[in-house]
Motif scaffolding. Structure first.
Motif, PDB file in Angstrom:
ATOM      1  N   ALA A 483      -4.038  28.669   2.271  1.00  0.00           N
ATOM      2  CA  ALA A 483      -4.682  27.357   2.298  1.00  0.00           C
ATOM      3  C   ALA A 483      -6.003  27.415   1.541  1.00  0.00           C
ATOM      4  CB  ALA A 483      -4.924  26.917   3.740  1.00  0.00           C
ATOM      5  N   GLY A 484      -6.414  26.272   1.007  1.00  0.00           N
ATOM      6  CA  GLY A 484      -7.689  26.196   0.311  1.00  0.00           C
ATOM      7  C   GLY A 484      -7.666  25.290  -0.890  1.00  0.00           C
ATOM      8  N   ALA A 485      -6.530  25.198  -1.594  1.00  0.00           N
ATOM      9  CA  ALA A 485      -6.430  24.349  -2.780  1.00  0.00           C
ATOM     10  C   ALA A 485      -6.030  22.948  -2.362  1.00  0.00           C
ATOM     11  CB  ALA A 485      -5.401  24.923  -3.763  1.00  0.00           C
ATOM     12  N   ALA A 486      -6.752  21.952  -2.867  1.00  0.00           N
ATOM     13  CA  ALA A 486      -6.465  20.562  -2.511  1.00  0.00           C
ATOM     14  C   ALA A 486      -5.128  20.126  -3.090  1.00  0.00           C
ATOM     15  CB  ALA A 486      -7.578  19.650  -3.021  1.00  0.00           C
ATOM     16  N   ASN A 487      -4.375  19.376  -2.324  1.00  0.00           N
ATOM     17  CA  ASN A 487      -3.059  18.891  -2.736  1.00  0.00           C
ATOM     18  C   ASN A 487      -3.071  17.366  -2.705  1.00  0.00           C
ATOM     19  OD1 ASN A 487      -0.355  18.344  -3.155  1.00  0.00           O
ATOM     20  ND2 ASN A 487       0.370  19.958  -1.797  1.00  0.00           N
ATOM     21  N   PRO A 488      -2.886  16.676  -3.845  1.00  0.00           N
ATOM     22  CA  PRO A 488      -2.899  15.199  -3.834  1.00  0.00           C
ATOM     23  C   PRO A 488      -1.613  14.576  -3.328  1.00  0.00           C
ATOM     24  CG  PRO A 488      -2.539  15.994  -6.043  1.00  0.00           C
ATOM     25  CD  PRO A 488      -2.785  17.226  -5.210  1.00  0.00           C
ATOM     26  N   CYS A 489      -0.594  15.400  -2.964  1.00  0.00           N
ATOM     27  CA  CYS A 489       0.685  14.896  -2.439  1.00  0.00           C
ATOM     28  C   CYS A 489       1.353  13.952  -3.429  1.00  0.00           C
ATOM     29  CB  CYS A 489       0.493  14.199  -1.092  1.00  0.00           C
ATOM     30  SG  CYS A 489       0.063  15.317   0.255  1.00  0.00           S
ATOM     31  N   VAL A 490       1.406  14.369  -4.694  1.00  0.00           N
ATOM     32  CA  VAL A 490       2.050  13.574  -5.730  1.00  0.00           C
ATOM     33  C   VAL A 490       3.447  14.097  -6.030  1.00  0.00           C
ATOM     34  CG1 VAL A 490       1.939  12.899  -8.151  1.00  0.00           C
ATOM     35  CG2 VAL A 490      -0.123  12.852  -6.752  1.00  0.00           C
ATOM     36  N   GLU A 491       3.582  15.392  -6.194  1.00  0.00           N
ATOM     37  CA  GLU A 491       4.890  15.971  -6.474  1.00  0.00           C
ATOM     38  C   GLU A 491       5.736  16.083  -5.216  1.00  0.00           C
ATOM     39  OE1 GLU A 491       4.491  19.634  -8.482  1.00  0.00           O
ATOM     40  OE2 GLU A 491       3.268  18.826 -10.107  1.00  0.00           O
ATOM     41  N   SER A 492       5.115  16.300  -4.078  1.00  0.00           N
ATOM     42  CA  SER A 492       5.829  16.431  -2.819  1.00  0.00           C
ATOM     43  C   SER A 492       4.888  16.010  -1.697  1.00  0.00           C
ATOM     44  CB  SER A 492       6.315  17.875  -2.607  1.00  0.00           C
ATOM     45  OG  SER A 492       6.912  18.020  -1.336  1.00  0.00           O
ATOM     46  N   CYS A 493       5.462  15.483  -0.619  1.00  0.00           N
ATOM     47  CA  CYS A 493       4.645  15.032   0.508  1.00  0.00           C
ATOM     48  C   CYS A 493       5.320  15.428   1.811  1.00  0.00           C
ATOM     49  CB  CYS A 493       4.423  13.517   0.449  1.00  0.00           C
ATOM     50  SG  CYS A 493       3.088  12.944   1.540  1.00  0.00           S
ATOM     51  N   ALA A 494       5.470  16.734   2.019  1.00  0.00           N
ATOM     52  CA  ALA A 494       6.009  17.271   3.261  1.00  0.00           C
ATOM     53  C   ALA A 494       4.853  17.769   4.128  1.00  0.00           C
ATOM     54  CB  ALA A 494       7.011  18.388   2.964  1.00  0.00           C
ATOM     55  N   LEU A 495       5.194  18.414   5.222  1.00  0.00           N
ATOM     56  CA  LEU A 495       4.153  18.898   6.130  1.00  0.00           C
ATOM     57  C   LEU A 495       3.280  19.957   5.463  1.00  0.00           C
ATOM     58  CD1 LEU A 495       5.809  19.213   9.666  1.00  0.00           C
ATOM     59  CD2 LEU A 495       3.926  17.748   8.974  1.00  0.00           C
ATOM     60  N   VAL A 496       3.887  20.824   4.655  1.00  0.00           N
ATOM     61  CA  VAL A 496       3.113  21.862   3.994  1.00  0.00           C
ATOM     62  C   VAL A 496       2.134  21.262   2.987  1.00  0.00           C
ATOM     63  CG1 VAL A 496       4.833  22.221   2.190  1.00  0.00           C
ATOM     64  CG2 VAL A 496       3.316  24.094   2.809  1.00  0.00           C
ATOM     65  N   ASP A 497       2.466  20.120   2.407  1.00  0.00           N
ATOM     66  CA  ASP A 497       1.560  19.472   1.459  1.00  0.00           C
ATOM     67  C   ASP A 497       0.429  18.744   2.176  1.00  0.00           C
ATOM     68  OD1 ASP A 497       3.182  20.037  -0.995  1.00  0.00           O
ATOM     69  OD2 ASP A 497       4.628  18.799   0.072  1.00  0.00           O
ATOM     70  N   MET A 498       0.727  18.144   3.332  1.00  0.00           N
ATOM     71  CA  MET A 498      -0.291  17.387   4.046  1.00  0.00           C
ATOM     72  C   MET A 498      -1.331  18.282   4.710  1.00  0.00           C
ATOM     73  SD  MET A 498       1.723  14.208   5.765  1.00  0.00           S
ATOM     74  CE  MET A 498       0.156  13.546   6.301  1.00  0.00           C
TER      75      MET A 498
END
Length: 731
Positions: A483-498
């Motif tokens: 964990a540490g890198a920000a994810n904009p949830c554009v390519e995928s939006c599952a629990l691991v992305d959120m």
């Protein structure tokens, strides 16, 4: 006829008139009380009957006496548990939901572990029981009781307690059921219930700020308050009378109606799923409205469809990613994605202080330009869009619905039918639309993370579980997640992305950007709470050991990350209270939102069309000449052998447990009955064999006698002849 004079005799001697009246009143009072006392002696009260006296006695007793009363209270809970259909999903002849819920609400007034057990049972039964209209008075009673406890006991405490969390979860399920009855029109005319509920709801909004550190609990309070306002409606003002109010069936939001259409297609005939998905994507703007309850209900219904259909889950995640579908002037559908949505609409004022600049997580570098990312995402839905455009055959004036009957409906007729069904249109269509989870209200985004965990637990296939948990990263090694890198949830939006969602990519001043996306910690809190739920709920489940290991790795990675905030990590402790008592062996096949979707679809949607009748034409077609059969090649049978781990599980799956006393006695009784039955069968068989042997002997003797008589008659006829002494047929 003589007149008899009966003498008056004073049995009590000479007394005054006042003393005699007092004596008569005492005797009358005594004769009146004697039958009541005799009735009390003859009446029998059930010792397991739930009453307010038992609750007061339990709370006022000491430690030793409370242990004795706890056994009696446990028996009361078991009676109520069976009466509410805990193991039969609220169905059966033995079920009495109003009585069971009322008894559990009374027993919940007992302090301590007993109160938490009652809340657990209420949460389970309220989530599984069917939606009957006769349960409405009991639901209002539970809602009023929960609000009363919340205002008198809970809000005075300085810290969040386990009983408080379970009470709010129970109240949220109660108001979800009341919301369904409101949408169904079952609450019309219940002015007394609504007025009384308004009295209990007064002042709840002022206490919402005390739960801002716990978004899950805060969402329960906001849901109770908002749904209560919707249910009460015009009765919120105390001056209005029942005669002045003209209640009607409320209208469904467009996103809720289209979610129902998708659920209906997926759960019945599976016809028109592509069309329903496109309509749901067209209504993605409705999820960003000010009234977040519509989006909350829509994604909850979509979650039930996603448990049994992989395309429905893809549609749900596309809505969160920001995929949008538009219709061109030529009547074709095109898909784009909104990568940089503005901050969501604030539904409640934030009073929490902002964090200092030293704790802010630096943003990740931008990946590419907006147009380049859009081209990559558009390729994912290109095939589906082409299929829809080819099969639908649309023009600017009419829309063809894909169904077995193949009707053609114009746009004006479609709008008229939507108006007749009571679907309300969005008021913000003239504004610039925004899409994706970044444009949703935080309540809808938090519910999205919770339903992903629910899909991981109760999905129909393992592929759906993987997509809900890992999204497009199914083949990645979860143990290497950091964990540490920000994810904009554009390519995928599952629990691991959120778990690492921090809004869109920063553009311009980073400080201003972090102030705008500071609300996203609530979504990270919800995702971490959902992952913790998976860890606790899947404990001991050998069939889903891989899912639990993946969830455990994700939770450890977030805990070990140096950029994880303490307010987000608080979700792990709260999740232990919420999900530690989940029974994984009793995997629920139904939920309150599934029942709501079924009931609302029966009310607002038409039933599926019947299959077309088979054509019976009199014309005889040409006879097909049979093709020569090909020689069948023997197929090689591959014998699958279990692995070493599977063999160990097979041998260790059955535990050698000693049976209980009741089980042993029942086995002995069955053994004795079987032995007696065997002896009786053998005795009957022997008796039949003896009778058969006797019958054979009697027939043989009769035959011998008949032969002798024939021989004697023959001798008499042939008397004096040389063949007289010969036997019959003797040469």
């Amino acid at each position: 006829m003589p007149i008899l004079k009966v003498p008056v005799v004073h049995k009590f001697g000479i007394i005054s008139h006042s003393q005699r009246l007092e004596l008569q009143q005492r005797l009358i009072r005594q004769s009146y009380n004697e039958p009541q006392e005799s009735d009390k002696r003859q009446s029998y009260t059930n010792p397991l009957e739930v009453s307010e006296q038992f609750v007061h006695k339990y709370n006022a007793s000491g430690i030793q006496e409370k242990e004795h009363l706890r056994d009696r209270a446990d028996k009361m809970i078991q009676r109520s548990k069976r009466r509410c259909g805990y193991s039969t999903y609220g169905e059966g002849d033995h079920v009495d939901l109003p009585l069971a819920w009322s008894e559990l609400a009374i027993l919940a007034q007992c302090k301590g572990k007993l109160q938490e057990d009652c809340f657990d049972i209420l949460c389970t039964t309220l989530d599984q029981a069917p939606l009957h209209e006769e349960n409405i008075p009991t639901l209002f009673f539970l809602a009023e009781s929960a609000l009363y406890w919340l205002r008198t006991d809970i809000l005075k405490q300085a810290f969040l307690r386990a009983a408080e969390v379970k009470l709010l979860k129970m109240a949220q399920l109660v108001f979800s059921r009341l919301l369904f009855h409101h949408l169904s029109g079952h609450l019309r005319g219940l002015a007394e219930f609504k007025t009384r509920l308004n009295t209990y709801l007064d002042g709840i909004k002022e206490h919402q700020s005390s739960y801002q550190c716990y978004p899950g609990v805060w969402l329960c309070v906001r849901f109770i308050s908002r749904v209560g306002e919707i249910i009460i409606g015009p009765y919120a003002t105390k001056t209005v009378s029942k005669d002045d109010v003209n209640e009607s069936v409320p209208a469904l939001a467009a996103c809720v109606f289209r979610a129902l259409c998708l659920w209906k297609c997926v759960s019945t005939t599976n016809i028109g799923v592509k069309r329903a998905i496109v309509e749901m994507l067209l209504a993605s703007q409705e999820l960003s409205n000010n009234d977040w309850v519509d989006g909350y209900v829509a994604i909850s219904i979509l979650a039930e469809a996603s448990k049994i259909s992989s395309p429905a889950l893809s549609c749900l995640q596309d809505l969160a990613r920001g995929v949008r579908v538009t219709q061109t002037s030529e009547g074709r559908f095109e898909t784009t994605i909104d990568h940089f949505p503005p901050p969501p609409i604030n539904t409640a004022p934030e009073t929490a202080p902002t964090r200092s600049g030293t704790d802010l997580h630096p943003p990740a570098p931008a990946t590419s330009d907006k147009d380049d990312l859009g081209k990559k995402i558009e390729e994912e839905m290109k095939g589906m869009m082409e299929d829809i455009n080819q099969t639908m055959g649309q023009s600017n004036e009419e829309i063809t619905f894909i169904s077995e009957s193949a009707h053609t409906v114009s746009v004006e007729q479609l709008n008229n039918s939507i108006h007749q069904l009571g679907i309300k249109q969005s008021a913000g269509n003239n504004q610039s639309p925004t899409f994706g989870i970044g444009s949703w209200c935080w309540e809808t985004g938090y519910q999205y993370s919770q339903i992903l965990a629910d899909i991981c637990l109760n999905a129909g296939t393992t592929d759906i579980m993987k997509v809900a948990l890992l999204g497009k990263w199914q083949d990645a090694d979860v143990t290497t997640f950091r964990a540490g890198a920000a994810n904009p949830c554009v390519e995928s939006c599952a629990l691991v992305d959120m778990l690492e969602y921090r809004g869109a990519q920063p553009r311009g001043d980073i400080v201003e950007h972090m102030k705008k996306v500071d609300w996203t910690w609530k979504l990270r809190y919800g995702a971490l709470s959902a992952v913790s739920k998976l860890v606790h709920a899947l404990q001991g489940n050998e069939m889903k050991h891989g899912s639990r290991s993946a969830a455990w790795s994700l939770m450890l990675a977030v805990q070990e990350s140096p950029v994880s905030e303490s307010r987000v990590l608080e979700a792990i402790r709260v999740a232990q209270v919420e999900f530690v008592n989940i029974n994984i062996n009793n995997n629920p096949t139904t939920s309150v939102w599934k029942r709501i979707a079924e009931s609302l679809s029966e009310i607002y949607l038409l039933p599926p069309p019947p299959p077309p009748p088979a054509s019976r034409s009199g014309r005889v077609g040409p006879r097909n000449t049979p093709s020569p059969r090909k020689p069948r090649t023997p197929r090689s049978v591959k014998i699958s052998r279990p692995t070493i781990k599977e063999e160990l599980l097979i041998h260790t799956s059955v535990e050698n447990t000693n049976p209980e006393f009741n089980a042993r006695t029942s086995l002995d009784l069955n053994r004795v009955i079987a032995d007696q039955w065997r002896k009786e069968v053998m005795r009957q068989q022997n008796k039949e064999d003896d009778e058969r042997i006797k019958e054979m002997k009697r027939e043989r003797e009769e035959e011998e006698i008949r032969d002798r008589e024939i021989l004697e008659k023959r001798k008499e006829k042939l008397k004096g002849r040389p063949t007289a002494n010969l036997a019959p047929y003797q040469i």
